[in-house]
Structures are given as structure tokens and as C-alpha cells.
Design a protein around this motif. Sequence first.
Motif, PDB file in Angstrom:
ATOM      1  N   GLN B  68     -19.560 -39.906  29.560  1.00  0.00           N
ATOM      2  CA  GLN B  68     -18.898 -39.004  28.593  1.00  0.00           C
ATOM      3  C   GLN B  68     -18.735 -39.642  27.218  1.00  0.00           C
ATOM      4  OE1 GLN B  68     -15.253 -37.590  30.305  1.00  0.00           O
ATOM      5  NE2 GLN B  68     -16.326 -36.506  31.926  1.00  0.00           N
ATOM      6  N   TRP B  69     -18.839 -40.990  27.168  1.00  0.00           N
ATOM      7  CA  TRP B  69     -18.743 -41.651  25.872  1.00  0.00           C
ATOM      8  C   TRP B  69     -19.911 -41.293  24.970  1.00  0.00           C
ATOM      9  CZ3 TRP B  69     -16.632 -47.326  25.901  1.00  0.00           C
ATOM     10  CH2 TRP B  69     -15.407 -47.347  26.579  1.00  0.00           C
ATOM     11  N   ILE B  70     -21.079 -41.078  25.603  1.00  0.00           N
ATOM     12  CA  ILE B  70     -22.283 -40.934  24.782  1.00  0.00           C
ATOM     13  C   ILE B  70     -22.962 -39.589  25.005  1.00  0.00           C
ATOM     14  CG2 ILE B  70     -22.838 -43.388  24.505  1.00  0.00           C
ATOM     15  CD1 ILE B  70     -24.742 -42.881  26.959  1.00  0.00           C
ATOM     16  N   SER B  71     -22.263 -38.645  25.642  1.00  0.00           N
ATOM     17  CA  SER B  71     -22.928 -37.371  25.898  1.00  0.00           C
ATOM     18  C   SER B  71     -21.906 -36.245  25.872  1.00  0.00           C
ATOM     19  CB  SER B  71     -23.618 -37.417  27.254  1.00  0.00           C
ATOM     20  OG  SER B  71     -22.645 -37.539  28.266  1.00  0.00           O
ATOM     21  N   TYR B  72     -22.388 -35.034  25.883  1.00  0.00           N
ATOM     22  CA  TYR B  72     -21.493 -33.891  25.961  1.00  0.00           C
ATOM     23  C   TYR B  72     -22.134 -32.870  26.885  1.00  0.00           C
ATOM     24  CZ  TYR B  72     -24.701 -31.543  22.753  1.00  0.00           C
ATOM     25  OH  TYR B  72     -25.807 -30.997  22.179  1.00  0.00           O
ATOM     26  N   ASP B  73     -21.350 -31.911  27.375  1.00  0.00           N
ATOM     27  CA  ASP B  73     -21.973 -30.920  28.245  1.00  0.00           C
ATOM     28  C   ASP B  73     -21.629 -29.510  27.796  1.00  0.00           C
ATOM     29  OD1 ASP B  73     -19.371 -30.722  28.975  1.00  0.00           O
ATOM     30  OD2 ASP B  73     -19.638 -31.503  30.999  1.00  0.00           O
ATOM     31  N   LEU B  74     -22.475 -28.587  28.214  1.00  0.00           N
ATOM     32  CA  LEU B  74     -22.257 -27.166  27.956  1.00  0.00           C
ATOM     33  C   LEU B  74     -22.141 -26.487  29.304  1.00  0.00           C
ATOM     34  CD1 LEU B  74     -24.918 -26.649  25.183  1.00  0.00           C
ATOM     35  CD2 LEU B  74     -22.469 -26.775  24.898  1.00  0.00           C
ATOM     36  N   GLN B  75     -21.217 -25.508  29.395  1.00  0.00           N
ATOM     37  CA  GLN B  75     -20.944 -24.924  30.698  1.00  0.00           C
ATOM     38  C   GLN B  75     -21.019 -23.405  30.651  1.00  0.00           C
ATOM     39  OE1 GLN B  75     -17.373 -26.585  32.450  1.00  0.00           O
ATOM     40  NE2 GLN B  75     -17.602 -28.395  31.193  1.00  0.00           N
ATOM     41  N   PRO B  76     -22.233 -22.878  30.619  1.00  0.00           N
ATOM     42  CA  PRO B  76     -22.335 -21.421  30.692  1.00  0.00           C
ATOM     43  C   PRO B  76     -21.984 -20.925  32.094  1.00  0.00           C
ATOM     44  CG  PRO B  76     -24.507 -22.399  30.714  1.00  0.00           C
ATOM     45  CD  PRO B  76     -23.537 -23.528  30.511  1.00  0.00           C
ATOM     46  N   GLU B  77     -21.432 -19.698  32.117  1.00  0.00           N
ATOM     47  CA  GLU B  77     -21.045 -19.125  33.405  1.00  0.00           C
ATOM     48  C   GLU B  77     -21.613 -17.710  33.451  1.00  0.00           C
ATOM     49  OE1 GLU B  77     -16.825 -19.590  34.409  1.00  0.00           O
ATOM     50  OE2 GLU B  77     -16.919 -17.520  35.088  1.00  0.00           O
ATOM     51  N   PHE B  78     -22.157 -17.314  34.578  1.00  0.00           N
ATOM     52  CA  PHE B  78     -22.798 -15.991  34.703  1.00  0.00           C
ATOM     53  C   PHE B  78     -22.043 -15.200  35.751  1.00  0.00           C
ATOM     54  CE2 PHE B  78     -25.791 -19.145  33.350  1.00  0.00           C
ATOM     55  CZ  PHE B  78     -26.490 -18.541  32.311  1.00  0.00           C
ATOM     56  N   ARG B  79     -21.468 -14.060  35.315  1.00  0.00           N
ATOM     57  CA  ARG B  79     -20.740 -13.229  36.276  1.00  0.00           C
ATOM     58  C   ARG B  79     -21.729 -12.318  36.972  1.00  0.00           C
ATOM     59  NH1 ARG B  79     -15.121 -13.037  35.300  1.00  0.00           N
ATOM     60  NH2 ARG B  79     -15.093 -11.686  37.130  1.00  0.00           N
ATOM     61  N   LEU B  80     -21.731 -12.350  38.295  1.00  0.00           N
ATOM     62  CA  LEU B  80     -22.663 -11.506  39.044  1.00  0.00           C
ATOM     63  C   LEU B  80     -22.022 -10.201  39.484  1.00  0.00           C
ATOM     64  CD1 LEU B  80     -24.276 -14.231  41.331  1.00  0.00           C
ATOM     65  CD2 LEU B  80     -24.975 -13.514  39.072  1.00  0.00           C
ATOM     66  N   ASP B  81     -20.684 -10.114  39.418  1.00  0.00           N
ATOM     67  CA  ASP B  81     -20.012  -8.908  39.915  1.00  0.00           C
ATOM     68  C   ASP B  81     -19.871  -7.836  38.836  1.00  0.00           C
ATOM     69  OD1 ASP B  81     -18.311 -10.390  38.458  1.00  0.00           O
ATOM     70  OD2 ASP B  81     -16.676 -10.460  39.913  1.00  0.00           O
ATOM     71  N   GLN B  82     -20.380  -8.106  37.663  1.00  0.00           N
ATOM     72  CA  GLN B  82     -20.370  -7.096  36.601  1.00  0.00           C
ATOM     73  C   GLN B  82     -21.614  -6.210  36.756  1.00  0.00           C
ATOM     74  OE1 GLN B  82     -17.786  -7.200  34.278  1.00  0.00           O
ATOM     75  NE2 GLN B  82     -16.960  -8.885  35.471  1.00  0.00           N
TER      76      GLN B  82
END
Lengths: 323, 455
Positions: B68-82
Motif C-alpha cells: 500500500q506504500w507504493i500502490s493504490y487500488d480501485l474497487q468497482p462494484e457491479f449490482r446484479l439484482d438491478q
Amino acid sequence: MTLSVTTPSLTASSGATHPMADAWRRQTSLRRFYTVLGVGLLLAAMFASMWFADEANAGHFFDRLPHILDFLSWLVPKHWNDVWRALFDIASPHDTGTQEYNFPLGRVYVWGGFYIPEYFELMLTTVNVALVSTFIGFTFAVPFSFIAARNLTPHPALRLIVKRFMELLRAFPEIVIAGLFAAIVSIGPIAAIIAIGLHSIGALGKLFYEINENIDMRAEEGLRAVGANWFERVRFADLPQVLPNFMSYTLLRVEINVRASTIIGAVGGGGIGEELKLSISRGFGAKTLALVLLLFTTIFIIDQFSAWLRRKLVGEQAFMMGA
Amino acid sequence: MTTMTAEEILSIEERYPQVFRRPLYKRFAPLFLFVGILTYLIYVLWFFSLPQVLRESHWERLPLFLTQWISYDLQPEFRLDQPEITPKYPRFSALGENPNPDWVIRNPDGTFTVLIDGPAKSVTFDKAQATIVANGETVPVALSSGKPVISGPVPDWITAHDDEVVAKMGFVGEVRVTVDRVKVRKRFLGWANFVFDTRSPFFGKSAGEVVSLIVSGPELKPGTSNLALAGDNIWNNAQWQHGDVWTKLLQTIVMAFLGTLLGGIVAFPLAFFAARNITPSGVLSQVLKRFFDFMRSVDMLIWALFFTRAFGPGPLAGSAAIFFTEIGTLGKTYSEALENIDDKPREGVLSTGANGLLVQRYGVMPEVIPVFISQTLYQWESNTRGATIIGAVGAGGIGLKLWEAMRTNSNWANVFYMVLLILLVVFIFDNISNFLRRRLSRTIHDYNRLQAEHG
């Protein structure tokens, strides 16, 4: 044959100065100019810093100056015996039901009814953190220092790597290491030990390899002549020479580490630092005095003991080395 | 080489009894020392209940924090119940308000594909089925029976819980599949939004675009030039807080500088009165020396805590704490330097009938000034290294900021950014101080050499 000797006179007659005197005067005035310039710059930097520190501070210097000794007033306990009562966990007659006069932490029972007040145990924690981290520092710094010494290193490239590594350990903020390990081993003395231990490796290693670079190389040459390998040379020729000085510096480090352990303790490393910080920020006078007294006595005892030991180990020269 | 006879050995033993028959405690001293240390270590093991602490520690977090010192993350979420599958990104995501990354692909047949590390590590899903691809294996997960079901063998990088399937793909990220949602965590090397944060109008633009906007673009915010706007956006970057970090760093530097300098200024005259060879009064010398000891041994921490109460938290308190400690340290080293001087120049000046002040100025000062400056520089260097830590108890500077960033356990990249800045500052200041001290010691060296040459 006649010898003609011409003696230059520095002060020529009728006000005209000699070129040499002129040059000398020019030089001194230039030097004076640089001195004044340097001092002026330093003063300017100092006043700028003062202004900046004052601006960024919560309370301003001149506003707070009349109140500067206010904090001493809460330090004065209602009764001086309260300091002792606080230290030894004996109920105070001034008890108001708050933590101001009686320690809330209670007692640590060692054997049956025999107890030590928890504050002594916290002090013990702080001292133990210092001792263990000095031990860690010593254990790693000794081999590192032989690798990093210019005259003893097994390989120049290895020397540079170890040297840079120790520099990093020294300069890396202790508080970050403590914070990182607090997230792993939970907040407490272990994180403090790791942080101070790592710092000690760098600090002791530097002092040690400077000692190593000043040793007498004849013993080393003798062992080299009989075909001893690097480890044997270091063990039998170099280590006996430097060990007294190593011990002297290590003992100095113990003192420094007791202070470091108190500071790390104040930000969650356990031990007396945490209690002290709480006690001061909550304004418990008697308790603060008791803790400062305890800390002061401990540091004094350790200072005296290590000074005595150092004198025994290396003689008076132990005190000639730089701080 | 000759071999020794038993008699010869005995005679040597008789001649040097101190070598061969040493007292017991001396002969076994190393052993006693070793046993003593071992006993102490065992005691400490028990005292800190180390086995328990180690058992309860989370060493698996260490590589996690370090990445985590040298990186970052992206957290997309996909709703399937829509009714329709839509990607959602957390608020304050590093992608800004309208994220449309090219690694989330809306396929023509209505399914989604998220490329976590190219097509080799990816997940493709619709409402009925998800297909996880990684490590050369393709694992279909059926979602229609009320819980995720993996048909076929479960590889070891997938953990199947009752209602959730977790596929760990190493550094690049992970996929979590439940019947009603797919969560992806994709990790990138580097620091996101280091220059402009997502609210900035410059966000997401390439360096060339930003430069051309600053040089010749229309004003993005009426009334402010683009250069000023860009500067403001960088300084007030919400995620990296450049302005705050740099101000706090400057505070730390100022604390070390001010504390050491003022300590030196106060210790300088006091040291003359504490040096036994200069002061006429032995009592004064003793009193001052004990005063120096007191200032040193009341720790910097205690001074810092007292001064934060007196001045309120901030660099003033920190400077004062360093100032008080330095009076002790510098007073001691100065007075020791004064006690080690050569008395002859002083006597020389004294013999001309100069008064006390002039004797110090011309007989003593030239000898000790280089030593004084060298010691002050050393303290300055060491205080620059140490001043971060008292910041954490409220004495101003970057220490508190570091501690707060670490306590949340999420801003490790910020911590690393600050650490890098601190290391840089320490490195620069060490070098300046070393350079100056080397210059000074050369002066001292030259002086000593000249003295030796001229007797």
C-alpha cells in the motif's frame, strides 16, 4: 663584494601605506564583512523561524508568556506527601474519587500480599524495552560494523550496501516503524522494541565501524600471515581490540534508549511514557510529579551505573569520546 | 619447530601463575555473562509475553501494508439484482466523478468483462453466471441457484464460502462474487492523483494538455490565471495534502533549527562560567554543571508535554522543548571544550593587561569557536533527525501527521510520501552539516599542524 639588504618598511612615511599593509587590511575587512554577513543571515533566519513557529502555534508567544508558569501551579500538590502516596499507591486523604490523587491502575501482586505499584511495573517495561532494543542493536551492529569498516570489509560493494542500509535505519523516523509494527503486533511495547532496536542498529553500527577503522592492523596482519579466513581474523584479531569501546558506546546507547522508549511509549508504545502523557494532559499534579520523580531517579541510576561500568571497562578514555 | 616437554610447560606455568591460575570468577566470566544474558532474555520473553503477542500478531499484514506504500487500488462494484448491470465506484474514488476506465468492458451481448491483469486475469459475468480467469485456468461460477456454485474442481487460489466466492489474484487484485453483486479490487503501482485531485479541473489531463492550458488556454476559473489555479490545486490537493505536509515538514525543520540555535546562544555564555579553568568560583561552576545535567535529563518529551500545555500545541512548544534540552547538551559539551583548551594563549593575552572579556575574546575564543560550531552542527543534525518524534505528542511538526495517517491504517501511501520527504530533508541536512564540519575540522587540523611545526 657588498651585500645590500633592503628592509621593507610596513609603515611608509607621510601617511602613504605600504602595499602589504593594504592587502592585509583588505583581507581583514573582507573577512569581517563575511562574518557580519553570516551572522546577519543567521539572525534573519532565526527571526523568520521564530515568526513562523509563532504563527503556526496554537497559542502565541507573547499572549502566552504571562501564563507560561500556569502549568506549574497545577503541579503543586495539596500536600507534598501526596507525591509519595501516588508513587506507592497509598490512598490519599485528599481523595476526591477522581484519578487526581489516587492511581487508578492498582497494584501488581508479585507474591501473596506483596505488591508493586503498577507505576513501577510501567517503568520496568520502559527500561526493559530499552535494554532489549539495545541488545538487538548490539547483536546486529557488531557484524555490520566489521563489514562496513574500510580496512576490514570482506568486499567493498558489500561495505557500501551495509553502510547505506545503516544510514537508512538511522534516519528512518522511529515513529513510522513503531506505527507500522503497531498495526501488526498491536500497540504495545513490542512495536517500540522493534522501532528502537532498528534505530539502534544504525546508530551503534556507525559508531562501531568508526572504531574499527582506527584499530591497530598488526594483529590482523599476523593472523592473515598464518592463513586465517575473514571470520577468524575478525574474531581473534579485531574483536578483542574493539570490544571495550563497543561496550562503552552500547552503555551510552542504553541511556539514550531509555529516553527513546519513554517517547515512543507516549504515542502508544506502552510503559511510563503513556501514563506520563495522560497525567500531564489531564493535569494531575501529584501524579505527574511522582512519575517524573520515578523517571528521573531511574535515568539517574542508569546513568551512574553505566558511567561506573564504562570507567571499569575502558578507563577514563571512555569519557573523552564525543557525545 | 621444537616440541615442549612436560617440564618446560610446568616451569612456564610456575613463572606465570597469573595467566594459568586465574581466579574462578575471571576464568568463567564469559560463561557467567552468557548465562546472565540468556536468563535475562528468557525473563524478557516472559515479561512481554512474547509468544502470545507473536501468536496474535498479523504478519500477513506486513506485505499488505508495504504494497500500500507504493500502490493504490480501485474497487468497482457491479449490482446484479438491478434491472440492468451498472458499475458503481466508491465515492472519492481515484478515478473522479465520471469513471469510465478502459478495463471495464461492456460486451455486445450484455455481459461485462473486467480485465484485472489483461485478459489473462479477468472476470466476465452476467446475471446468471460469472467466469473467472486466472493462472491459466477458467472457472465458471453459476449464480442462478440462490448461491454461487462452482462447477468443477475449485483451484487453490479461490476460496468458496457459503454465499461468496473469493478469487485472489495476487498483487493485481481480487474478485468477490455473490449472487447479487460482483466486487473487483484492481491494484495499480504508483500514487493516484499525486498532482491534481479529482475535483481539480486539470484532473485526468496529460502533462502536455496541462502545460498548454496554463500557457495559452482559456481561464478555467474566471478571475484567476490558470497558473495560479494549477498551483492552488496542487497545494490544496485533498488526498495528498501537499500544502499541509510541506508546512508541517518546515515546522519540524524550524523546530530543530531554532531549538539548537537558541540553545547554543544561551549555553555559550553559561559554559564560560561552568568551565572550571575559566570561572573564578567553584560553586558557580558546580551549580551550572548540575543545571546542565538537569536540563538534559528531564527528557525532551517531558519538556514538550509541559510546553504544549503552556503554549498550546504547535512548533513553538517543540522549539522550546528542544531549546531546553539543548541548553543542557550544548552547555555540557561547550564547557568540556573550554576545559580542554591550551592555556598559553590565554596567559599571553592576560600578560598584556587585557581585561576579562578581552582575554576570553582573544585568548580563548579562537581556540574553541571551531569546536563549538562543530558540536552545534552535530546537534542540529541529530535534532533534525529526532524532531519528528516529539511532534507526535503535540509539539508541532510532521510527527503528529504521520501518527494520524498511520492510525487510520489506510493512508500508507501518504505515510510513505512523508517518510520520503523526511529522509530527503535528513539527507540534505546531514550533508550540509557534514560538509561544514569537515571544513571546520580541516581548519582545526591546519591549526594543529601549524602549531606542531612552529613548536
